[in-house]
Design a protein around this motif. Sequence first.
Motif, PDB file in Angstrom:
ATOM      1  N   LEU A 185      12.791 -20.954  19.822  1.00  0.00           N
ATOM      2  CA  LEU A 185      11.479 -21.187  20.268  1.00  0.00           C
ATOM      3  C   LEU A 185      11.834 -20.502  21.965  1.00  0.00           C
ATOM      4  O   LEU A 185      12.625 -20.921  22.753  1.00  0.00           O
ATOM      5  N   ASP A 186      10.647 -19.826  22.288  1.00  0.00           N
ATOM      6  CA  ASP A 186      10.725 -19.276  23.716  1.00  0.00           C
ATOM      7  C   ASP A 186       9.887 -19.863  24.704  1.00  0.00           C
ATOM      8  O   ASP A 186       8.208 -19.991  24.374  1.00  0.00           O
ATOM      9  N   GLY A 187      10.200 -21.639  24.803  1.00  0.00           N
ATOM     10  CA  GLY A 187       9.666 -21.690  26.052  1.00  0.00           C
ATOM     11  C   GLY A 187       8.322 -23.257  25.002  1.00  0.00           C
ATOM     12  O   GLY A 187       9.495 -23.282  23.821  1.00  0.00           O
ATOM     13  N   LEU A 188       8.129 -24.381  25.802  1.00  0.00           N
ATOM     14  CA  LEU A 188       7.490 -25.901  25.901  1.00  0.00           C
ATOM     15  C   LEU A 188       5.657 -25.022  24.744  1.00  0.00           C
ATOM     16  O   LEU A 188       5.629 -26.204  23.956  1.00  0.00           O
ATOM     17  N   GLU A 189       5.593 -24.164  24.934  1.00  0.00           N
ATOM     18  CA  GLU A 189       4.149 -23.743  24.972  1.00  0.00           C
ATOM     19  C   GLU A 189       4.575 -23.382  23.287  1.00  0.00           C
ATOM     20  O   GLU A 189       3.609 -23.799  23.034  1.00  0.00           O
ATOM     21  N   ALA A 190       5.870 -22.937  23.045  1.00  0.00           N
ATOM     22  CA  ALA A 190       6.140 -22.424  21.001  1.00  0.00           C
ATOM     23  C   ALA A 190       6.506 -24.073  20.892  1.00  0.00           C
ATOM     24  O   ALA A 190       5.718 -23.995  20.074  1.00  0.00           O
ATOM     25  N   LEU A 199       5.672 -32.854  28.564  1.00  0.00           N
ATOM     26  CA  LEU A 199       5.970 -34.436  28.309  1.00  0.00           C
ATOM     27  C   LEU A 199       4.590 -35.661  28.711  1.00  0.00           C
ATOM     28  O   LEU A 199       4.169 -36.408  27.474  1.00  0.00           O
ATOM     29  N   GLN A 200       3.847 -34.825  29.470  1.00  0.00           N
ATOM     30  CA  GLN A 200       2.413 -36.112  29.669  1.00  0.00           C
ATOM     31  C   GLN A 200       1.301 -36.009  28.503  1.00  0.00           C
ATOM     32  O   GLN A 200       0.841 -36.665  28.449  1.00  0.00           O
ATOM     33  N   TRP A 201       1.302 -35.129  28.232  1.00  0.00           N
ATOM     34  CA  TRP A 201       0.579 -34.397  26.910  1.00  0.00           C
ATOM     35  C   TRP A 201       1.470 -35.197  25.235  1.00  0.00           C
ATOM     36  O   TRP A 201       0.821 -35.312  24.844  1.00  0.00           O
ATOM     37  N   ALA A 202       2.290 -35.072  25.192  1.00  0.00           N
ATOM     38  CA  ALA A 202       3.267 -35.293  23.910  1.00  0.00           C
ATOM     39  C   ALA A 202       3.543 -36.638  24.399  1.00  0.00           C
ATOM     40  O   ALA A 202       3.181 -37.537  22.705  1.00  0.00           O
ATOM     41  N   LEU A 203       3.551 -37.772  25.115  1.00  0.00           N
ATOM     42  CA  LEU A 203       3.928 -38.372  24.849  1.00  0.00           C
ATOM     43  C   LEU A 203       3.246 -40.136  25.154  1.00  0.00           C
ATOM     44  O   LEU A 203       3.308 -40.441  23.474  1.00  0.00           O
TER      45      LEU A 203
END
Length: 271
Positions: free
Chosen positions: A46-51, A12-16
Motif C-alpha cells: 500500500l502507498d501510504g496511510l491514507e491507502a 493514530l489519532q483517527w484509528a486508536l
Amino acid sequence: MSDTDRACVAFLQWALPQLHMRWPGFRRVHRRVCRRLTRRLSELRLDGLEAYRLYLEENPGEWARLDQICRITITRFYRDRRVFALLRAEVLPQLAERCATIRAWSIGCASGEEPYTLALLWHFELAQRHPHATLDITATDINPELLARARQGLYAGSAIKAVPEDWRQRAFTPVDDAYQLELALCPQVHFALEDIRQAMPAGPFDLILCRNLVFTYFDQNLQAAILARLRERLAPGGVLVLGRHEVLPPSATGFAPWAGGVPVYRRVETG
C-alpha cells in the motif's frame, strides 16, 4: 516533526479511538507503532496511510492486525523500585498476616519480568519471615510468543540491570550473552494466555498488579469497565497496583490509596 511522522500521528489519532485506545498513552511510544505500520504497508503493498485507512474500511478483519501492531511492551525486572519497596515493606507483610496463601495476579505480564520479580521478592525477602504464608501468582498476557519466552526464563542483561546484586548472583546464570533465571526459585508463577479486554481469571485475588497497560493505553470507558471487573476479583481488603504515572479513572469507586505516594490502592466497601 517530519511529514511522515505527522501523517502517522494523524492516522493514530483517527484509528486508536476505534480500538478503544487513547492517543495520550501512545504519545511517547508512537514512533515504535509507526515503524510497525511502515512494515505492514510494505506487506500489503500500500502507498501510504491514507491507502491503509481505506483498506481498513474495506477489510474489517484488518482491525485485529492493527490491534496487534499497537501493542506496546516495555518491561524489565524490578521496574519502579518504589512500588516493590512498598510491596516488600508493607503490602505483602500485611497480606501475609491474614492470608495463608496470598493470591496475586500480574496483568499484561509480557515475558515474565514482573511476576518473576514478585516471586524473587517473596523468596529472598519475605518467605522466611512469614513461614505460615505462601504466594501464588497468576500471570496473563495476550501474546503467546512473549509467554513462551517467559516460561523459558532467558533474559538480556538490560532486563535485569535493576535487580539487587545479591539476587542477581543467586537467581541468574550467565548463558552466552544472556542470563538464565533459576526457575526453581519461582515455582508459584503460572502463566496463561488471556486478553484482559475479553476475559479474566476467576479469582478472588489478594493482590492485582495492573501496571502500564489498561490505565495507559485504553480509553476511559474501557478503563472503567475493566476496573469494575477487577474490583469484583479483589478479595475484601485486596490491593491493586498501577503503573507509576497512572491514575484511576474519575468514575472509580471502592478504592482507597495506600499511604506512600505510589499508585497502590486497597479495595474498600462503599455505601
